[in-house]
Write a protein that holds these residues in place. Structure first.
Motif, PDB file in Angstrom:
ATOM      1  N   ARG A  34       0.827  -1.200   0.000  1.00  0.00           N
ATOM      2  CA  ARG A  34       0.000   0.000   0.000  1.00  0.00           C
ATOM      3  C   ARG A  34       0.863   1.253   0.000  1.00  0.00           C
ATOM      4  NH1 ARG A  34      -4.498  -2.661  -1.376  1.00  0.00           N
ATOM      5  NH2 ARG A  34      -5.446  -3.893   0.298  1.00  0.00           N
ATOM      6  N   GLY A  35       0.466   2.259  -0.756  1.00  0.00           N
ATOM      7  CA  GLY A  35       1.109   3.567  -0.705  1.00  0.00           C
ATOM      8  C   GLY A  35       2.491   3.584  -1.331  1.00  0.00           C
ATOM      9  N   GLU A  36       3.201   4.674  -1.044  1.00  0.00           N
ATOM     10  CA  GLU A  36       4.525   4.884  -1.603  1.00  0.00           C
ATOM     11  C   GLU A  36       5.605   4.353  -0.660  1.00  0.00           C
ATOM     12  OE1 GLU A  36       5.263   6.111  -4.645  1.00  0.00           O
ATOM     13  OE2 GLU A  36       3.080   6.015  -4.954  1.00  0.00           O
ATOM     14  N   PRO A  37       6.711   3.857  -1.207  1.00  0.00           N
ATOM     15  CA  PRO A  37       7.800   3.381  -0.356  1.00  0.00           C
ATOM     16  C   PRO A  37       8.421   4.499   0.475  1.00  0.00           C
ATOM     17  CG  PRO A  37       8.001   2.507  -2.588  1.00  0.00           C
ATOM     18  CD  PRO A  37       6.946   3.576  -2.631  1.00  0.00           C
ATOM     19  N   VAL A  38       8.922   4.124   1.640  1.00  0.00           N
ATOM     20  CA  VAL A  38       9.618   5.024   2.560  1.00  0.00           C
ATOM     21  C   VAL A  38      11.117   4.800   2.417  1.00  0.00           C
ATOM     22  CG1 VAL A  38      10.029   5.514   5.008  1.00  0.00           C
ATOM     23  CG2 VAL A  38       7.695   5.061   4.187  1.00  0.00           C
ATOM     24  N   ASP A  39      11.901   5.885   2.330  1.00  0.00           N
ATOM     25  CA  ASP A  39      13.359   5.771   2.205  1.00  0.00           C
ATOM     26  C   ASP A  39      13.993   5.442   3.558  1.00  0.00           C
ATOM     27  OD1 ASP A  39      13.245   6.443  -0.486  1.00  0.00           O
ATOM     28  OD2 ASP A  39      13.523   8.579  -0.105  1.00  0.00           O
ATOM     29  N   ILE A  40      14.940   4.488   3.551  1.00  0.00           N
ATOM     30  CA  ILE A  40      15.719   4.180   4.745  1.00  0.00           C
ATOM     31  C   ILE A  40      17.186   4.523   4.536  1.00  0.00           C
ATOM     32  CG2 ILE A  40      16.532   2.345   6.283  1.00  0.00           C
ATOM     33  CD1 ILE A  40      13.818   1.030   6.036  1.00  0.00           C
ATOM     34  N   LEU A  41      17.779   4.095   3.415  1.00  0.00           N
ATOM     35  CA  LEU A  41      19.179   4.478   3.193  1.00  0.00           C
ATOM     36  C   LEU A  41      19.537   4.450   1.723  1.00  0.00           C
ATOM     37  CD1 LEU A  41      21.214   1.857   2.472  1.00  0.00           C
ATOM     38  CD2 LEU A  41      20.907   1.400   4.893  1.00  0.00           C
ATOM     39  N   ASN A  42      20.594   5.206   1.418  1.00  0.00           N
ATOM     40  CA  ASN A  42      21.255   5.225   0.119  1.00  0.00           C
ATOM     41  C   ASN A  42      22.676   4.726   0.359  1.00  0.00           C
ATOM     42  OD1 ASN A  42      22.825   5.965  -2.120  1.00  0.00           O
ATOM     43  ND2 ASN A  42      21.541   7.736  -2.585  1.00  0.00           N
ATOM     44  N   ALA A  43      23.029   3.581  -0.214  1.00  0.00           N
ATOM     45  CA  ALA A  43      24.305   2.941   0.108  1.00  0.00           C
ATOM     46  C   ALA A  43      25.505   3.796  -0.243  1.00  0.00           C
ATOM     47  CB  ALA A  43      24.405   1.595  -0.615  1.00  0.00           C
ATOM     48  N   ALA A  44      25.402   4.634  -1.260  1.00  0.00           N
ATOM     49  CA  ALA A  44      26.536   5.454  -1.686  1.00  0.00           C
ATOM     50  C   ALA A  44      26.965   6.457  -0.629  1.00  0.00           C
ATOM     51  CB  ALA A  44      26.200   6.177  -2.989  1.00  0.00           C
ATOM     52  N   GLU A  45      26.118   6.708   0.360  1.00  0.00           N
ATOM     53  CA  GLU A  45      26.435   7.689   1.400  1.00  0.00           C
ATOM     54  C   GLU A  45      27.259   7.109   2.547  1.00  0.00           C
ATOM     55  OE1 GLU A  45      22.628   9.119   2.546  1.00  0.00           O
ATOM     56  OE2 GLU A  45      22.265  10.191   0.656  1.00  0.00           O
ATOM     57  N   MET A  46      27.505   5.797   2.542  1.00  0.00           N
ATOM     58  CA  MET A  46      28.252   5.158   3.628  1.00  0.00           C
ATOM     59  C   MET A  46      29.756   5.383   3.446  1.00  0.00           C
ATOM     60  SD  MET A  46      25.662   4.008   5.201  1.00  0.00           S
ATOM     61  CE  MET A  46      24.319   4.916   4.420  1.00  0.00           C
ATOM     62  N   SER A  47      30.453   5.726   4.526  1.00  0.00           N
ATOM     63  CA  SER A  47      31.883   6.016   4.439  1.00  0.00           C
ATOM     64  C   SER A  47      32.720   4.758   4.227  1.00  0.00           C
ATOM     65  CB  SER A  47      32.344   6.721   5.719  1.00  0.00           C
ATOM     66  OG  SER A  47      32.184   5.863   6.844  1.00  0.00           O
ATOM     67  N   TRP A  48      32.224   3.602   4.667  1.00  0.00           N
ATOM     68  CA  TRP A  48      33.011   2.370   4.656  1.00  0.00           C
ATOM     69  C   TRP A  48      32.797   1.525   3.416  1.00  0.00           C
ATOM     70  CZ3 TRP A  48      29.573  -1.497   4.046  1.00  0.00           C
ATOM     71  CH2 TRP A  48      28.262  -1.273   4.496  1.00  0.00           C
ATOM     72  N   ILE A  49      31.853   1.915   2.565  1.00  0.00           N
ATOM     73  CA  ILE A  49      31.414   1.025   1.488  1.00  0.00           C
ATOM     74  C   ILE A  49      32.315   1.135   0.261  1.00  0.00           C
ATOM     75  CG2 ILE A  49      29.840   2.560   0.216  1.00  0.00           C
ATOM     76  CD1 ILE A  49      27.758   0.260   0.391  1.00  0.00           C
ATOM     77  N   ARG A  50      32.426   0.064  -0.471  1.00  0.00           N
ATOM     78  CA  ARG A  50      33.111   0.096  -1.762  1.00  0.00           C
ATOM     79  C   ARG A  50      32.158  -0.365  -2.854  1.00  0.00           C
ATOM     80  NH1 ARG A  50      34.559  -5.116  -3.620  1.00  0.00           N
ATOM     81  NH2 ARG A  50      34.940  -6.675  -1.983  1.00  0.00           N
TER      82      ARG A  50
END
Length: 313
Positions: free
Chosen positions: A177-193
């Motif tokens: 139901r309804g529109e999805p809610v944002d939780i995270l954008n992976a590109a914003e993580m400092s540790w991620i590659r």
């Protein structure tokens, strides 16, 4: 339990090949049920399916039994990934990833059974995730107000910047139901590659395996997995990881914060949580993540703090 074409064997935990493991604890029957990604795309004349292994002690297992064999005409034809089982109102619901036919996106749908081991039958008429999105690894969560949610990954293969979102479910778990809610954008993580797949000539920021947990203080945590940069974390492997996002409000709607510390950075990931027969909280994950073909279930005890989780040393 339903027997398939494969032999039923007695196995130790380290003998079970599985990715994306998930354990459902049946306290009434004193049995653990282990699900995961095993026969994801079928083989020869056999269609893909979901398996289940059973144990009374998390060490000695019997299986694989068949948890779900798709009926003729079922919308998911391959990529049978990451099944998770939850109980609601006396029924058992399996949320799992499926890929449709040519021109159709991957998504998470719901199956249903009267027994935790199955056999499961189709419940949602199709994916619960947006049909135009490439999605995977949906997990079920019921909030403190009783609202049912599906928390899922919007794939980096479509988005480049992989995301995790949540969408409300109907009370019967058949529709979103309804529109999805944002939780995270992976590109914003400092540790991620970045993760790369040369088969499709793409790279991007991968998101896997959200799983929800409410702390003693009422904060909402979300475990999830991706790949860390080398020299980050406890061994600097640059491997598969388990990270933690936090909603101090205790609500899926957030706001969400994302720390730099990783819960696990040992080439292990796609984690979920369960309680053993004694009530101890256990992290269920696969290890190692690579090389492929070596993945086995791994169970690690956790310490429950007022506002978080730590691995039991």
């Amino acid at each position: 339990m339903e027997k398939g074409f494969r032999s039923i064997k007695k196995l130790k935990t380290e003998e079970i090949y599985i990715r994306d493991p998930f354990v459902f604890t049946d306290h009434k029957r004193k049995v653990y049920y282990l699900f995961g990604t095993t026969f994801a795309d079928g083989c020869g004349d056999r269609e893909p399916q979901f398996d289940v292994f059973v144990s009374s002690n998390l060490e000695d297992w019997e299986g694989p039994y068949c948890a779900f064999i798709p009926p003729k005409g079922f919308w998911g034809v391959r990529h049978y990934w990451a099944p998770e089982v939850f109980e609601k109102d006396g029924f058992y619901y399996m949320f799992a990833s499926f890929k449709g036919g040519i021109g159709e996106r991957r998504g998470t749908g719901a199956l249903i059974s009267s027994c935790p081991a199955g056999p499961y039958k189709p419940h949602s008429p199709g994916p619960l995730t947006p049909k135009e999105w490439e999605c995977l690894d949906g997990t079920y969560y019921c909030d403190q107000e009783g609202q049912k949610w599906l928390v899922f990954c919007h794939e980096w293969t479509q988005e480049y910047e992989g995301k995790i979102k949540a969408i409300r479910l109907s009370e019967d778990l058949k529709q979103s139901r309804g529109e999805p809610v944002d939780i995270l954008n992976a590109a914003e993580m400092s540790w991620i590659r970045k993760f790369s797949d040369p088969r499709i000539e793409k790279s991007g920021f991968l998101t896997d395996a959200p799983f929800m947990y409410t702390t003693k203080s009422g904060e909402l945590l979300m475990l999830w997995s991706s790949y860390s940069v080398k020299d980050d974390g406890d061994i600097g492997s640059g491997g598969y990881t388990v990270a933690v996002a936090r909603s101090k409000s205790g609500k899926v709607e957030g706001p969400w914060t994302h720390g730099d510390d990783l819960l696990l950075d040992r080439n292990a990931g796609h984690s979920s949580l369960f309680r053993n027969m004694e009530g101890k909280l256990i992290l269920c994950t696969h290890y190692p993540d690579t090389p492929h073909g070596q993945e086995r279930p791994l169970f690690l005890e956790l310490n429950e703090l007022d506002n978080g989780l730590t691995l039991d040393s």
